[in-house]
Scaffold this motif. Structure first.
Motif, PDB file in Angstrom:
ATOM      1  N   ASP A  83       0.828  -1.207   0.000  1.00  0.00           N
ATOM      2  CA  ASP A  83       0.000   0.000   0.000  1.00  0.00           C
ATOM      3  C   ASP A  83       0.864   1.259   0.000  1.00  0.00           C
ATOM      4  OD1 ASP A  83      -2.382  -1.308  -0.135  1.00  0.00           O
ATOM      5  OD2 ASP A  83      -2.884  -1.123   1.985  1.00  0.00           O
ATOM      6  N   PHE A  84       1.959   1.216   0.736  1.00  0.00           N
ATOM      7  CA  PHE A  84       2.839   2.385   0.802  1.00  0.00           C
ATOM      8  C   PHE A  84       3.458   2.654  -0.572  1.00  0.00           C
ATOM      9  CE2 PHE A  84       6.033   5.277   2.275  1.00  0.00           C
ATOM     10  CZ  PHE A  84       5.538   5.786   3.467  1.00  0.00           C
ATOM     11  N   ARG A  85       3.908   1.588  -1.228  1.00  0.00           N
ATOM     12  CA  ARG A  85       4.503   1.766  -2.556  1.00  0.00           C
ATOM     13  C   ARG A  85       3.463   2.226  -3.560  1.00  0.00           C
ATOM     14  NH1 ARG A  85       8.209   3.862  -5.369  1.00  0.00           N
ATOM     15  NH2 ARG A  85       8.802   2.750  -7.280  1.00  0.00           N
ATOM     16  N   ALA A  86       2.246   1.696  -3.486  1.00  0.00           N
ATOM     17  CA  ALA A  86       1.176   2.114  -4.402  1.00  0.00           C
ATOM     18  C   ALA A  86       0.867   3.595  -4.216  1.00  0.00           C
ATOM     19  CB  ALA A  86      -0.068   1.269  -4.175  1.00  0.00           C
ATOM     20  N   MET A  87       0.859   4.060  -2.975  1.00  0.00           N
ATOM     21  CA  MET A  87       0.614   5.476  -2.711  1.00  0.00           C
ATOM     22  C   MET A  87       1.725   6.345  -3.319  1.00  0.00           C
ATOM     23  SD  MET A  87       1.739   7.973  -0.258  1.00  0.00           S
ATOM     24  CE  MET A  87       1.968   7.158   1.324  1.00  0.00           C
ATOM     25  N   SER A 128      -5.828  -1.125   1.864  1.00  0.00           N
ATOM     26  CA  SER A 128      -6.317  -2.280   2.622  1.00  0.00           C
ATOM     27  C   SER A 128      -6.854  -1.834   3.979  1.00  0.00           C
ATOM     28  CB  SER A 128      -5.175  -3.276   2.836  1.00  0.00           C
ATOM     29  OG  SER A 128      -4.164  -2.693   3.655  1.00  0.00           O
ATOM     30  N   GLY A 129      -7.506  -2.762   4.647  1.00  0.00           N
ATOM     31  CA  GLY A 129      -8.041  -2.454   5.968  1.00  0.00           C
ATOM     32  C   GLY A 129      -6.962  -2.078   6.952  1.00  0.00           C
ATOM     33  N   ARG A 130      -5.800  -2.740   6.889  1.00  0.00           N
ATOM     34  CA  ARG A 130      -4.713  -2.429   7.823  1.00  0.00           C
ATOM     35  C   ARG A 130      -4.193  -1.011   7.612  1.00  0.00           C
ATOM     36  NH1 ARG A 130      -0.016  -6.781   8.588  1.00  0.00           N
ATOM     37  NH2 ARG A 130      -1.899  -7.887   9.260  1.00  0.00           N
ATOM     38  N   THR A 131      -4.187  -0.564   6.373  1.00  0.00           N
ATOM     39  CA  THR A 131      -3.628   0.756   6.079  1.00  0.00           C
ATOM     40  C   THR A 131      -4.498   1.881   6.614  1.00  0.00           C
ATOM     41  OG1 THR A 131      -2.458  -0.083   4.150  1.00  0.00           O
ATOM     42  CG2 THR A 131      -2.911   2.273   4.184  1.00  0.00           C
ATOM     43  N   THR A 132      -5.800   1.655   6.728  1.00  0.00           N
ATOM     44  CA  THR A 132      -6.664   2.718   7.248  1.00  0.00           C
ATOM     45  C   THR A 132      -6.317   3.093   8.683  1.00  0.00           C
ATOM     46  OG1 THR A 132      -8.338   1.112   7.964  1.00  0.00           O
ATOM     47  CG2 THR A 132      -8.574   2.051   5.756  1.00  0.00           C
ATOM     48  N   SER A 133      -5.608   2.214   9.387  1.00  0.00           N
ATOM     49  CA  SER A 133      -5.190   2.523  10.754  1.00  0.00           C
ATOM     50  C   SER A 133      -3.684   2.731  10.856  1.00  0.00           C
ATOM     51  CB  SER A 133      -5.623   1.402  11.710  1.00  0.00           C
ATOM     52  OG  SER A 133      -5.079   0.160  11.316  1.00  0.00           O
ATOM     53  N   ASP A 134      -3.013   2.839   9.696  1.00  0.00           N
ATOM     54  CA  ASP A 134      -1.565   3.044   9.670  1.00  0.00           C
ATOM     55  C   ASP A 134      -1.283   4.547   9.651  1.00  0.00           C
ATOM     56  OD1 ASP A 134       1.123   3.234   9.179  1.00  0.00           O
ATOM     57  OD2 ASP A 134       1.162   1.778   7.549  1.00  0.00           O
ATOM     58  N   HIS A 135      -0.872   5.080  10.786  1.00  0.00           N
ATOM     59  CA  HIS A 135      -0.652   6.525  10.894  1.00  0.00           C
ATOM     60  C   HIS A 135       0.517   6.981  10.016  1.00  0.00           C
ATOM     61  CE1 HIS A 135      -3.620   7.061  14.036  1.00  0.00           C
ATOM     62  NE2 HIS A 135      -3.094   6.029  14.695  1.00  0.00           N
ATOM     63  N   MET A 136       1.519   6.138   9.857  1.00  0.00           N
ATOM     64  CA  MET A 136       2.663   6.535   9.017  1.00  0.00           C
ATOM     65  C   MET A 136       2.227   6.709   7.561  1.00  0.00           C
ATOM     66  SD  MET A 136       6.389   4.692   8.543  1.00  0.00           S
ATOM     67  CE  MET A 136       6.814   5.047  10.253  1.00  0.00           C
ATOM     68  N   TRP A 137       1.396   5.785   7.073  1.00  0.00           N
ATOM     69  CA  TRP A 137       0.890   5.896   5.699  1.00  0.00           C
ATOM     70  C   TRP A 137       0.111   7.193   5.529  1.00  0.00           C
ATOM     71  CZ3 TRP A 137      -3.661   6.576   3.145  1.00  0.00           C
ATOM     72  CH2 TRP A 137      -3.704   6.240   1.787  1.00  0.00           C
ATOM     73  N   LEU A 138      -0.796   7.448   6.462  1.00  0.00           N
ATOM     74  CA  LEU A 138      -1.641   8.642   6.358  1.00  0.00           C
ATOM     75  C   LEU A 138      -0.815   9.915   6.503  1.00  0.00           C
ATOM     76  CD1 LEU A 138      -4.475   9.735   6.026  1.00  0.00           C
ATOM     77  CD2 LEU A 138      -4.794   9.550   8.497  1.00  0.00           C
ATOM     78  N   ASP A 139       0.130   9.919   7.443  1.00  0.00           N
ATOM     79  CA  ASP A 139       0.968  11.113   7.644  1.00  0.00           C
ATOM     80  C   ASP A 139       1.801  11.405   6.403  1.00  0.00           C
ATOM     81  OD1 ASP A 139      -0.029  11.349  10.179  1.00  0.00           O
ATOM     82  OD2 ASP A 139       1.718  10.482  11.188  1.00  0.00           O
ATOM     83  N   THR A 140       2.294  10.358   5.745  1.00  0.00           N
ATOM     84  CA  THR A 140       3.087  10.553   4.531  1.00  0.00           C
ATOM     85  C   THR A 140       2.228  11.142   3.420  1.00  0.00           C
ATOM     86  OG1 THR A 140       4.495   8.675   5.129  1.00  0.00           O
ATOM     87  CG2 THR A 140       4.562   9.415   2.836  1.00  0.00           C
TER      88      THR A 140
END
Length: 594
Positions: A408-412, A432-444
């Protein structure tokens, strides 16, 4: 000179105030004052000084010795012989042995010594002490005088013992910790080989610990864990090993255990937890455990295999129902699938490191004009031979093995790069469902959107309906953060979860995508027609535009347009491509209309 003795002068103080200051008598360093100064300094830090005349066996203690030693009668501590019955040295020797057995001679400066030992006080309790000082030889070269300091080290020794105990035992339950539980498995495997016998490993998990946490609090949940540990230990034989494997999991290693006995033992363990409540500080708590069982060495020849097979059997048991167990049995198909999954995981990691993860873009068109309005970004894997693997070949495995967050991080990253390079396109990105709660993904993502505000209006983030509704509050916060930045949010696989008017209102998305399984065979399947019409009506009640996925023919295009679906997506309208067209396509439906 008037013949009077000169008192020591504090030169530093004199220089500070311009005059000489006489030191107090207690700070006098003359020979007659040294012993008092020594005792005073020792007492100041909580130690007790002593002088021991070894020849006469008389010990002179400084003030506070009786209280420190817990001895009421002074004569019980006036000599080493009087203390001898109370002192327990670590190596079985006496305090005197430490001096008389010394290999170093006194050259006039004394010989240092340092001991640690326990001393029994008047109540019978044992106290730890550190004994440090110097002994001085007499004319015959043998120890004659010892001058030392005694310090209580109960707290230090207790901490050291606790640390040492934690190396072997779990702090909460007192059972073996995970490391030594694994050691017990290894020992049992060795024993079974040497004696040509059989053993077993059981992995047990508390079924409803989360509910206990929510209902009673973590303290009570800990009491439940302790109570279950006591029952397991009570049922284990002397040759068995019981340990805490992880938070809510226990391990039991059995020697000389046949398959028949393993079944009987497992059923008895489960019944011991099920049939009697656990008493806690907040009252009785009922719970159950489930178990995964492995025969040793028949079904596991290494510790790693024993643990992985037990985990697999436990997972199967928990999927059945509570208070159940599964005996691990080898499966060629399962082993092949496991090896395949591990190979795919290795390939995924390699592809991420080598930048072989890429995107394919599938057009989403207007059902009215046929124009391409946006593209969905679909993740792909470029294999070493140059071929492209679709998401279905590796995404499910990535989700199972915990690698989906990296994808998900690479796709973003790739989506944001495309948006910067192509200001004429709007892109839809799945998470994915896990990414919706991944603060690092969202912050990036937030940081990149704030760096270029023009990108947000051309980005749609898709979350599946089941994920969105699994945790309403968390999903609503995630959606709000994105929408505040100017992004749109879509619910993917609409209709596959548990949609309600209240949920749609709470989450406040901008777009819904009807699950493709309801679009397949739409023309001939009356149930699918009814369901799609219902979903369209539900979405339109909230003024939400709709995308229909998996559109496969012109008849479906016409029917979906008549139902009021605004956007269409599917291989009939355009397959995913690795390179975006030079400009947004126009009239994609021009020659495909019904």
């Amino acid at each position: 000179m008037n013949g009077e003795a000169q008192k020591p002068v504090d030169k530093t103080a004199a220089e500070d105030n311009g005059s000489e200051r006489v030191l107090p008598a207690s700070h006098d360093l003359s020979p007659g004052r040294r012993d008092d100064l020594f005792s005073t300094a020792a007492n100041a830090v909580g130690d007790v000084a002593y002088r021991w005349n070894i020849n006469s066996d008389h010990i002179h203690w400084a003030e506070g010795a009786q209280a420190m030693l817990g001895v009421h009668k002074a004569e019980d501590m006036s000599s080493d012989s009087a203390l001898r019955s109370r002192v327990l040295c670590q190596n079985g020797s006496s305090r005197l042995d430490a001096f008389t057995g010394a290999t170093v001679a006194d050259n006039g400066a004394g010989v240092p010594y340092e001991l640690e030992y326990q001393l029994k006080d008047d109540t019978g309790a044992l106290r730890w002490y550190e004994d440090r000082g110097r002994w001085y030889a007499g004319a015959d070269g043998k120890p004659e005088i010892a001058i030392g300091v005694l310090r209580s080290i109960d707290e230090r020794r207790g901490q050291a013992e606790r640390i040492e105990r934690l190396k072997t035992f779990d702090e909460l339950t007192g059972l073996l910790n995970r490391k030594h539980l694994m050691g017990a498995i290894e020992e049992t495997l060795g024993h079974t080989v040497r004696t040509k016998s059989s053993g077993a490993f059981l992995l047990l998990a508390v079924d409803n610990l989360t509910l206990i946490n929510d209902a009673h609090g973590f303290d009570v949940a800990d009491e439940v864990i302790v109570g279950i540990g006591k029952r397991l230990r009570g049922l284990a034989r002397r040759t068995d090993a019981v340990g805490r494997y992880s938070g809510n999991k226990f391990g039991l290693v059995l020697r000389n255990c046949s398959k028949e006995r393993l079944i009987a033992v497992t059923e008895r363990l489960l019944a011991s937890v099920r049939d009697q409540v656990i008493q806690t500080s907040r009252g009785p708590v009922a719970t159950t455990v489930s178990a995964g069982c492995v025969s040793l060495p028949a079904h596991a020849q290494t510790v790693e295999h024993a643990l992985s097979h037990a985990e697999e059997a436990l997972t199967a048991a928990k999927q059945m129902y509570r208070d159940s167990y599964v005996m691990y049995t080898p499966s060629r198909e399962r082993e092949q699938m496991r090896r395949h999954n591990l190979n795919v995981a290795d390939e995924l990691v390699a592809a991420l490191n080598q930048r072989r993860i890429c995107l394919a873009y599938q057009p989403i068109v207007s059902s009215v004009t046929g124009d391409v309005m946006m593209h969905e970004c679909l993740i792909r894997l470029e294999q070493p031979d140059g071929s492209i693997a679709a998401a279905g070949n590796f995404v499910p495995i990535a989700e199972k093995l915990g690698l989906i967050g990296l994808l998900d991080f690479r796709a973003m990253e790739l989506t944001m790069e495309t948006l910067r390079n192509r200001p004429d396109v709007t892109l839809s990105l799945n998470v994915s469902g896990r990414t919706t709660s991944d603060h690092m993904w969202l912050d990036t993502l937030v940081a990149q959107l704030r760096a270029d505000r023009t990108l947000a209006s051309r980005l749609i983030v898709e979350i599946t309906e089941t994920v969105a509704l699994h945790e309403i509050a968390g999903s609503a916060e995630f959606v709000t953060t994105l929408r505040d930045l100017g992004c749109q949010v879509a619910i993917d696989d609409f209709g596959a979860g548990y949609t309600s008017f209240r949920n749609l209102k709470t989450i406040e998305v901008d777009l819904v995508k009807i699950d493709g399984s309801f679009v397949q065979d739409l023309v001939t399947n009356k149930d699918n027609q009814f369901f799609v019409r219902t979903l369209v009506e539900l979405a339109h009640n909230f003024n939400l535009p709709i995308v229909a996925e998996w559109v496969g023919n012109a008849e479906e295009v016409a029917m979906l347009r008549d139902f009021g679906v605004e956007y269409l997506q599917g291989f009939f309208l355009g397959e995913p491509v690795l390179q975006l067209p030079a400009a947004n396509m126009r009239g994609a439906l021009a020659n495909k209309r019904a």
